[in-house]
Write an enzyme that holds these catalytic residues in place. Structure first.
Site, short mmCIF file in Angstrom:
data_model
loop_
_atom_site.label_atom_id
_atom_site.label_comp_id
_atom_site.label_asym_id
_atom_site.label_seq_id
_atom_site.Cartn_x
_atom_site.Cartn_y
_atom_site.Cartn_z
N GLY A 84 -42.33 31.00 -24.58
CA GLY A 84 -42.76 31.42 -24.89
C GLY A 84 -43.48 31.16 -23.50
NE ARG A 163 -33.56 29.10 -26.50
CZ ARG A 163 -34.08 29.87 -25.68
NH1 ARG A 163 -33.06 29.91 -23.98
NH2 ARG A 163 -35.59 30.65 -25.36
CB ILE A 164 -36.21 29.67 -32.81
CG1 ILE A 164 -36.81 28.81 -31.62
CG2 ILE A 164 -36.97 29.27 -34.26
CD1 ILE A 164 -38.46 29.16 -31.68
CG HIS A 293 -49.26 28.38 -32.04
ND1 HIS A 293 -49.19 29.64 -31.05
CD2 HIS A 293 -47.76 28.29 -31.37
CE1 HIS A 293 -48.58 29.60 -30.35
NE2 HIS A 293 -47.49 28.77 -30.52
N GLY A 295 -46.39 25.33 -34.70
CA GLY A 295 -44.27 25.24 -34.79
C GLY A 295 -43.56 24.05 -34.21
P1 NDP Z 1 -34.92 33.16 -27.05
O1 NDP Z 1 -35.08 33.82 -26.46
O2 NDP Z 1 -33.35 32.27 -27.72
O3 NDP Z 1 -34.67 34.05 -28.11
C1 NDP Z 1 -35.36 35.77 -28.10
C2 NDP Z 1 -34.88 36.52 -29.24
O4 NDP Z 1 -36.17 37.51 -29.21
C3 NDP Z 1 -33.90 36.88 -29.50
O5 NDP Z 1 -33.36 36.58 -30.58
C4 NDP Z 1 -34.14 38.31 -28.79
O6 NDP Z 1 -32.76 39.52 -30.04
C5 NDP Z 1 -35.40 38.91 -29.88
N1 NDP Z 1 -35.95 40.26 -29.17
C6 NDP Z 1 -36.14 40.25 -27.61
N2 NDP Z 1 -36.22 41.55 -27.51
C7 NDP Z 1 -36.56 42.12 -29.06
C8 NDP Z 1 -36.54 43.45 -29.56
N3 NDP Z 1 -37.01 44.27 -28.68
N4 NDP Z 1 -36.41 43.58 -31.46
C9 NDP Z 1 -35.69 42.68 -31.91
N5 NDP Z 1 -36.51 41.32 -30.87
C10 NDP Z 1 -35.72 40.85 -29.82
O7 NDP Z 1 -35.61 32.33 -27.89
P2 NDP Z 1 -36.67 31.24 -29.02
O8 NDP Z 1 -34.99 31.11 -29.90
O9 NDP Z 1 -36.41 30.21 -28.31
O10 NDP Z 1 -38.31 31.73 -28.93
C11 NDP Z 1 -38.37 33.03 -29.16
C12 NDP Z 1 -40.01 32.87 -29.84
O11 NDP Z 1 -40.56 31.98 -30.31
C13 NDP Z 1 -40.63 32.29 -27.81
O12 NDP Z 1 -40.30 33.72 -27.50
C14 NDP Z 1 -42.23 32.12 -28.47
O13 NDP Z 1 -42.71 33.01 -28.45
C15 NDP Z 1 -42.14 31.89 -30.36
N6 NDP Z 1 -42.00 29.97 -30.30
C16 NDP Z 1 -43.19 30.08 -31.52
C17 NDP Z 1 -43.58 28.41 -31.56
C18 NDP Z 1 -44.31 28.38 -32.37
O14 NDP Z 1 -45.20 27.16 -32.32
N7 NDP Z 1 -45.01 29.05 -33.24
C19 NDP Z 1 -42.30 27.47 -31.01
C20 NDP Z 1 -41.59 28.04 -29.96
C21 NDP Z 1 -41.44 29.40 -29.80
P3 NDP Z 1 -31.98 39.54 -29.21
O15 NDP Z 1 -31.03 37.97 -29.73
O16 NDP Z 1 -30.79 40.30 -29.85
O17 NDP Z 1 -31.38 39.83 -27.84
C1 DGY Z 2 -43.71 27.79 -27.64
O1 DGY Z 2 -43.09 27.20 -27.03
O2 DGY Z 2 -43.75 29.00 -26.85
C2 DGY Z 2 -44.93 27.60 -28.66
O3 DGY Z 2 -45.42 29.04 -28.85
C3 DGY Z 2 -45.67 26.14 -28.82
O4 DGY Z 2 -44.61 25.18 -28.17
#
Ligand code: NDP
Ligand code: DGY
Length: 328
Positions: A84, A163-164, A293, A295
């Site tokens: 993120g 991805r997630i 937090h 994850g």
């Molecule tokens: P990706 O970039 O692969 O996925 C991001 C997703 O956000 C996409 O599916 C995208 O949708 C969606 N998105 C963006 N804009 C919108 C919108 N307006 N409405 C709905 N969906 C939207 O990122 P990751 O999967 O790698 O990570 C996602 C998030 O998870 C990170 O940005 C971070 O904030 C969070 N995270 C939290 C962690 C934790 O420890 N809790 C660990 C790691 C990550 P679309 O596919 O349709 O474009």
């Molecule tokens: C991220 O990577 O965005 C998480 O929130 C912490 O790993």
């Protein structure tokens, strides 16, 4: 002025060594060797009192225009130890030729594991049950004591099949769940096909899902995406799980929805603010599970993301044409 690299938090030992090894006669490393965040005043002072070429930051550091401008013209790279990057003013960086690095992919599976663990824990009331045992409340087996909600065979709506989100869907297919998803880009057959996930608009997804899992990025369009209206549109026994960023859910609206019985329960790995104050009403609700937090918090994954961020930092500081893991 000697060129400087700022590292805002204590890193795992081998990554610390790699980052400190960047130091030379021409480059000094200002290292905040602590498990607590670098306070903003000190960060701003470090930025303005030296010729900063690189910043290694965490999601707890707000790298906004004030910080970036304080660094002066020599800044080459901002590298965050996270996937993120909502805490960084990426537009400013792009406009000023500053590279931004992040850590995609490597934490996907670990985070998806935690998301499913949190979903199960919330649905099956696992923390409440474990606490009851510790409190001596386990007097006998009772037919309806600590009964929860079935995950197998349920319908799960994923907000953000990235991805997630896709990794969460893969796991939940193993539980026989039907997967629905919504997002910014419309249907995504490449990711949805293997898990037989069906695209829905937000309203349809909310009305159909037994579990709603928020896995999207925090961007302006997703801030407060799950608000009062969305919570009311969910089934009254639905479980909301958020592993994305706290700000994607309107937390006051969530508290009201839980009080009113608009939804059944919530599992939150992310909150607003973080840490969540002990006085938050969420912490006295038995149907809410809050995690700090965690994850991506496996030893292996945290070491890997720390290393990736160091690789981005090093490439940026040394003037590589491109970072190994640049934000898109
Ligand atoms: P990706 O970039 O692969 O996925 C991001 C997703 O956000 C996409 O599916 C995208 O949708 C969606 N998105 C963006 N804009 C919108 C919108 N307006 N409405 C709905 N969906 C939207 O990122 P990751 O999967 O790698 O990570 C996602 C998030 O998870 C990170 O940005 C971070 O904030 C969070 N995270 C939290 C962690 C934790 O420890 N809790 C660990 C790691 C990550 P679309 O596919 O349709 O474009
Ligand atoms: C991220 O990577 O965005 C998480 O929130 C912490 O790993």
């Amino acid at each position: 002025m000697t060129a400087t690299v700022i590292v805002t938090r204590q890193l795992p030992a081998d990554v610390e060594a790699a980052v400190l090894a960047l130091a030379s006669d021409d480059l000094k490393v200002l290292y905040h060797k602590s498990d607590d965040p670098l306070d903003r005043a000190t960060l701003l002072e470090w930025c303005s009192s030296s010729a900063v070429v690189g910043i290694y930051c965490l999601l707890t550091d707000r790298i906004d225009a004030e910080v970036l401008e304080a660094c002066g013209d020599g800044l080459r790279v901002v590298s965050t130890m996270s996937v993120g990057y909502n805490h960084i003013d990426v537009e400013w960086c792009k406009a000023h030729g500053v590279a931004v690095g992040y850590t995609p992919d490597v934490l996907t599976e670990t985070t998806a594991d935690l998301a499913v663990a949190l979903l199960l824990a919330t649905a099956r009331r696992i923390p409440e049950a474990a606490n009851a045992v510790k409190a001596g409340e386990w007097t006998t087996w009772k037919p309806m004591w600590l009964t929860g909600k079935d995950v197998f065979g349920s319908t799960v709506g994923i907000v953000g099949l990235g991805r997630i989100g896709a990794a969460i869907a893969r796991r939940l297919r193993g539980f026989g769940c039907a997967i629905r998803y919504t997002g910014a880009s419309g249907p995504k057959p490449d990711l949805a096909g293997p898990v037989e996930a069906e695209f829905r608009d937000m309203d349809a997804l909310l009305g159909e899902s037994d579990f709603v899992v928020v896995a999207c990025a925090l961007v302006p369009a997703t801030r407060g995406l799950i608000g009062a209206a969305q919570l009311r549109a969910m089934k009254s026994d639905a479980v909301l799980v958020n592993i994305s960023r706290g700000e994607v859910v309107d937390q006051d609206a969530l508290i009201e929805a839980l009080r009113a019985g608009d939804i059944g329960a919530a599992g939150l790995d992310v909150t607003t603010p973080e840490p969540l104050p002990a006085s938050s009403p969420l912490l006295s609700m038995p149907n809410v599970v809050v995690l700090p937090h965690i994850g991506s918090a496996s030893v292996r994954t945290r070491e890997l993301i720390a290393k990736m961020a160091a690789q981005n930092l090093q490439a940026g500081v040394q003037g590589a044409a491109a970072l190994p893991f640049p934000v898109p």
